[in-house]
Design a protein around this motif. Structure first.
Motif, PDB file in Angstrom:
ATOM      1  N   LEU A 176      -3.249   0.815  18.392  1.00  0.00           N
ATOM      2  CA  LEU A 176      -2.384  -0.305  18.046  1.00  0.00           C
ATOM      3  C   LEU A 176      -1.212  -0.330  19.016  1.00  0.00           C
ATOM      4  O   LEU A 176      -0.415   0.603  19.048  1.00  0.00           O
ATOM      5  CB  LEU A 176      -1.886  -0.149  16.604  1.00  0.00           C
ATOM      6  N   ALA A 177      -1.138  -1.380  19.832  1.00  0.00           N
ATOM      7  CA  ALA A 177      -0.071  -1.518  20.832  1.00  0.00           C
ATOM      8  C   ALA A 177       0.021  -0.266  21.713  1.00  0.00           C
ATOM      9  O   ALA A 177       1.123   0.215  22.023  1.00  0.00           O
ATOM     10  CB  ALA A 177       1.264  -1.809  20.164  1.00  0.00           C
ATOM     11  N   GLY A 178      -1.135   0.289  22.072  1.00  0.00           N
ATOM     12  CA  GLY A 178      -1.173   1.442  22.949  1.00  0.00           C
ATOM     13  C   GLY A 178      -1.005   2.782  22.256  1.00  0.00           C
ATOM     14  O   GLY A 178      -1.036   3.830  22.915  1.00  0.00           O
ATOM     15  N   THR A 179      -0.826   2.783  20.936  1.00  0.00           N
ATOM     16  CA  THR A 179      -0.623   4.014  20.184  1.00  0.00           C
ATOM     17  C   THR A 179      -1.866   4.341  19.361  1.00  0.00           C
ATOM     18  O   THR A 179      -2.344   3.488  18.598  1.00  0.00           O
ATOM     19  CB  THR A 179       0.582   3.877  19.226  1.00  0.00           C
ATOM     20  N   PRO A 180      -2.426   5.547  19.485  1.00  0.00           N
ATOM     21  CA  PRO A 180      -3.561   5.924  18.632  1.00  0.00           C
ATOM     22  C   PRO A 180      -3.126   5.954  17.167  1.00  0.00           C
ATOM     23  O   PRO A 180      -2.063   6.507  16.833  1.00  0.00           O
ATOM     24  CB  PRO A 180      -3.929   7.326  19.126  1.00  0.00           C
ATOM     25  N   VAL A 181      -3.925   5.359  16.300  1.00  0.00           N
ATOM     26  CA  VAL A 181      -3.574   5.299  14.881  1.00  0.00           C
ATOM     27  C   VAL A 181      -4.813   5.554  14.020  1.00  0.00           C
ATOM     28  O   VAL A 181      -5.944   5.437  14.483  1.00  0.00           O
ATOM     29  CB  VAL A 181      -2.967   3.926  14.502  1.00  0.00           C
ATOM     30  N   HIS A 182      -4.557   5.896  12.758  1.00  0.00           N
ATOM     31  CA  HIS A 182      -5.600   6.105  11.763  1.00  0.00           C
ATOM     32  C   HIS A 182      -5.537   4.963  10.757  1.00  0.00           C
ATOM     33  O   HIS A 182      -4.473   4.686  10.191  1.00  0.00           O
ATOM     34  CB  HIS A 182      -5.404   7.443  11.046  1.00  0.00           C
ATOM     35  N   HIS A 183      -6.651   4.311  10.534  1.00  0.00           N
ATOM     36  CA  HIS A 183      -6.727   3.143   9.658  1.00  0.00           C
ATOM     37  C   HIS A 183      -7.228   3.559   8.277  1.00  0.00           C
ATOM     38  O   HIS A 183      -8.295   4.160   8.148  1.00  0.00           O
ATOM     39  CB  HIS A 183      -7.675   2.116  10.290  1.00  0.00           C
ATOM     40  N   TYR A 184      -6.439   3.234   7.252  1.00  0.00           N
ATOM     41  CA  TYR A 184      -6.807   3.491   5.867  1.00  0.00           C
ATOM     42  C   TYR A 184      -6.836   2.171   5.108  1.00  0.00           C
ATOM     43  O   TYR A 184      -6.057   1.265   5.381  1.00  0.00           O
ATOM     44  CB  TYR A 184      -5.798   4.420   5.189  1.00  0.00           C
ATOM     45  N   ARG A 185      -7.702   2.094   4.129  1.00  0.00           N
ATOM     46  CA  ARG A 185      -7.786   0.905   3.276  1.00  0.00           C
ATOM     47  C   ARG A 185      -7.890   1.367   1.831  1.00  0.00           C
ATOM     48  O   ARG A 185      -8.621   2.313   1.521  1.00  0.00           O
ATOM     49  CB  ARG A 185      -9.007   0.067   3.650  1.00  0.00           C
ATOM     50  N   GLY A 186      -7.149   0.691   0.933  1.00  0.00           N
ATOM     51  CA  GLY A 186      -7.207   1.105  -0.461  1.00  0.00           C
ATOM     52  C   GLY A 186      -6.466   0.156  -1.378  1.00  0.00           C
ATOM     53  O   GLY A 186      -6.165  -0.978  -1.029  1.00  0.00           O
ATOM     54  N   THR A 187      -6.162   0.651  -2.565  1.00  0.00           N
ATOM     55  CA  THR A 187      -5.461  -0.121  -3.584  1.00  0.00           C
ATOM     56  C   THR A 187      -4.364   0.739  -4.181  1.00  0.00           C
ATOM     57  O   THR A 187      -4.585   1.910  -4.513  1.00  0.00           O
ATOM     58  CB  THR A 187      -6.421  -0.577  -4.698  1.00  0.00           C
ATOM     59  N   ALA A 188      -3.168   0.154  -4.305  1.00  0.00           N
ATOM     60  CA  ALA A 188      -2.032   0.856  -4.900  1.00  0.00           C
ATOM     61  C   ALA A 188      -1.674   0.207  -6.229  1.00  0.00           C
ATOM     62  O   ALA A 188      -1.900  -0.988  -6.441  1.00  0.00           O
ATOM     63  CB  ALA A 188      -0.832   0.821  -3.962  1.00  0.00           C
ATOM     64  N   ASP A 189      -1.099   0.992  -7.122  1.00  0.00           N
ATOM     65  CA  ASP A 189      -0.632   0.501  -8.415  1.00  0.00           C
ATOM     66  C   ASP A 189       0.897   0.493  -8.384  1.00  0.00           C
ATOM     67  O   ASP A 189       1.530   1.524  -8.165  1.00  0.00           O
ATOM     68  CB  ASP A 189      -1.139   1.405  -9.532  1.00  0.00           C
ATOM     69  N   LEU A 190       1.488  -0.686  -8.596  1.00  0.00           N
ATOM     70  CA  LEU A 190       2.947  -0.819  -8.491  1.00  0.00           C
ATOM     71  C   LEU A 190       3.682  -0.002  -9.550  1.00  0.00           C
ATOM     72  O   LEU A 190       4.761   0.535  -9.276  1.00  0.00           O
ATOM     73  CB  LEU A 190       3.345  -2.288  -8.584  1.00  0.00           C
ATOM     74  N   ALA A 191       3.140   0.080 -10.743  1.00  0.00           N
ATOM     75  CA  ALA A 191       3.793   0.869 -11.784  1.00  0.00           C
ATOM     76  C   ALA A 191       3.834   2.347 -11.396  1.00  0.00           C
ATOM     77  O   ALA A 191       4.857   3.025 -11.577  1.00  0.00           O
ATOM     78  CB  ALA A 191       3.068   0.684 -13.116  1.00  0.00           C
ATOM     79  N   GLU A 192       2.742   2.844 -10.832  1.00  0.00           N
ATOM     80  CA  GLU A 192       2.714   4.226 -10.359  1.00  0.00           C
ATOM     81  C   GLU A 192       3.666   4.417  -9.186  1.00  0.00           C
ATOM     82  O   GLU A 192       4.368   5.433  -9.085  1.00  0.00           O
ATOM     83  CB  GLU A 192       1.285   4.596  -9.947  1.00  0.00           C
ATOM     84  N   ALA A 193       3.710   3.425  -8.278  1.00  0.00           N
ATOM     85  CA  ALA A 193       4.633   3.493  -7.148  1.00  0.00           C
ATOM     86  C   ALA A 193       6.075   3.554  -7.631  1.00  0.00           C
ATOM     87  O   ALA A 193       6.896   4.299  -7.086  1.00  0.00           O
ATOM     88  CB  ALA A 193       4.432   2.293  -6.232  1.00  0.00           C
ATOM     89  N   ALA A 194       6.410   2.773  -8.669  1.00  0.00           N
ATOM     90  CA  ALA A 194       7.772   2.779  -9.207  1.00  0.00           C
ATOM     91  C   ALA A 194       8.134   4.142  -9.778  1.00  0.00           C
ATOM     92  O   ALA A 194       9.262   4.625  -9.607  1.00  0.00           O
ATOM     93  CB  ALA A 194       7.904   1.697 -10.278  1.00  0.00           C
ATOM     94  N   ARG A 195       7.183   4.784 -10.450  1.00  0.00           N
ATOM     95  CA  ARG A 195       7.449   6.103 -11.029  1.00  0.00           C
ATOM     96  C   ARG A 195       7.724   7.147  -9.955  1.00  0.00           C
ATOM     97  O   ARG A 195       8.525   8.070 -10.162  1.00  0.00           O
ATOM     98  CB  ARG A 195       6.270   6.538 -11.898  1.00  0.00           C
ATOM     99  N   LYS A 196       7.079   6.999  -8.791  1.00  0.00           N
ATOM    100  CA  LYS A 196       7.216   8.000  -7.733  1.00  0.00           C
ATOM    101  C   LYS A 196       8.213   7.601  -6.655  1.00  0.00           C
ATOM    102  O   LYS A 196       8.437   8.361  -5.710  1.00  0.00           O
ATOM    103  CB  LYS A 196       5.846   8.227  -7.080  1.00  0.00           C
ATOM    104  N   ALA A 197       8.824   6.426  -6.795  1.00  0.00           N
ATOM    105  CA  ALA A 197       9.702   5.904  -5.747  1.00  0.00           C
ATOM    106  C   ALA A 197      11.014   6.670  -5.663  1.00  0.00           C
ATOM    107  O   ALA A 197      11.407   7.394  -6.588  1.00  0.00           O
ATOM    108  CB  ALA A 197       9.981   4.424  -5.994  1.00  0.00           C
ATOM    109  N   SER A 198      11.714   6.478  -4.561  1.00  0.00           N
ATOM    110  CA  SER A 198      13.053   7.024  -4.397  1.00  0.00           C
ATOM    111  C   SER A 198      13.981   6.356  -5.413  1.00  0.00           C
ATOM    112  O   SER A 198      13.675   5.260  -5.916  1.00  0.00           O
ATOM    113  CB  SER A 198      13.553   6.759  -2.977  1.00  0.00           C
ATOM    114  N   PRO A 199      15.120   6.963  -5.737  1.00  0.00           N
ATOM    115  CA  PRO A 199      16.021   6.362  -6.734  1.00  0.00           C
ATOM    116  C   PRO A 199      16.394   4.913  -6.421  1.00  0.00           C
ATOM    117  O   PRO A 199      16.491   4.084  -7.329  1.00  0.00           O
ATOM    118  CB  PRO A 199      17.243   7.286  -6.697  1.00  0.00           C
TER     119      PRO A 199
END
Length: 280
Positions: A176-199
């Motif tokens: 990507l733009a000359g930088t080697p990268v690793h491509h991931y695909r998936g699904t996130a749950d916003l409620a779980e993200a909120a529980r683990k998020a920074s303050p």
């Protein structure tokens, strides 16, 4: 033009004019293809994605480009942004450009946005706000947690959404733009993200988990060898309040030039507009 009083509890009203432009609907951005030159166990993908936000904090700063694509009723618009972000302080500054009208004209100057934990500041907001004043919105009062309203997904919030990744697969290694990268695909749950998020991110992500049509967020993300996000695309879904139609939004964030100077400051209190906001 109807006028409404601005206050913290009415943050959604303040952003309504911009949202009216944005909420034309949904699209899906297409990602660049990933080369299948490498495989990794699927079990490794989720923990790697959960650490993506910490990798940005370790990088300290970066430049950012954003794109938000929407379409409904045969009309498609793209809102673009560009700026810098300081991940150690949770502060970013973007210049967001609204789309042109069908005749190729734009009726609004670029909006300068300052992103902060729990708040969105907008200058050149229009709708009766003096040109030298800022409008402040409490992101916890927004039904999308400012993942959509500002016309650009906060880059650190985009990373924190990945804390809620429940399923993910490793697509492969590419460039990507000359930088080697690793491509991931998936699904996130916003409620779980909120529980683990920074303050600073918990309240906004919790609001999005409740306000979107679904808390499930499909994503494609490209991480460099240090685990830093180089590109992430989320597909959000919400209900248009006026027409009760489900709207899909494809939000893409590009991060680059890590370590770049990012002197982002909050607007002084005397420059925050506390008057009446006309709803566009």
């Amino acid at each position: 033009m109807a006028e409404r009083q601005h206050d913290r509890a009415g943050g959604t009203v303040v952003a309504a004019g911009l949202m009216a432009c944005l909420c034309l609907g949904a699209t899906g951005c297409q990602s660049s293809g990933a080369a299948a030159g490498e495989t990794r166990p699927a079990a490794e993908a989720v923990p790697v994605l959960h650490r993506a936000a910490e990798a940005l904090v370790a990088a300290r700063t970066s430049k950012a480009r954003t794109s938000m694509e929407m379409a409904t009723g045969g009309t498609r618009v793209t809102i673009r942004g560009e700026g810098v972000y300081d991940y150690t302080r949770g502060l970013g500054r973007l210049k967001v450009r609204l789309p042109h009208d069908p005749a190729g004209r734009t009726g609004h100057r670029p909006i300068t946005e300052v992103l902060a934990p729990g708040a969105l500041y907008m200058k050149n907001r229009g709708a009766g706000v003096p040109a030298d004043k800022w409008v402040r919105v409490d992101t916890a009062t927004l039904s999308d947690g400012n993942l959509v309203t500002g016309g650009a997904t906060d880059p650190f919030a985009a990373a924190e959404v990945l804390r809620g990744a429940r399923t993910a697969t490793y697509v492969g290694r590419t460039e990507l733009a000359g930088t080697p990268v690793h491509h991931y695909r998936g699904t996130a749950d916003l409620a779980e993200a909120a529980r683990k998020a920074s303050p600073g991110g918990k309240a906004a992500l919790a609001a999005a988990a409740k306000g979107f049509a679904t808390a499930e967020v499909p994503f494609d993300v490209f991480l460099d060898d240090e685990g830093r996000i180089r590109k992430v695309r989320h597909r959000f879904s919400f209900v248009n309040g006026s027409e009760k139609a489900t709207v899909a939004v494809a939000s893409t964030t590009l991060l680059y030039a890590f370590g770049t100077p990012a002197d982002v400051r909050l607007p002084p209190a005397e420059d925050i507009y506390a008057g009446r906001i006309a709803e566009e």
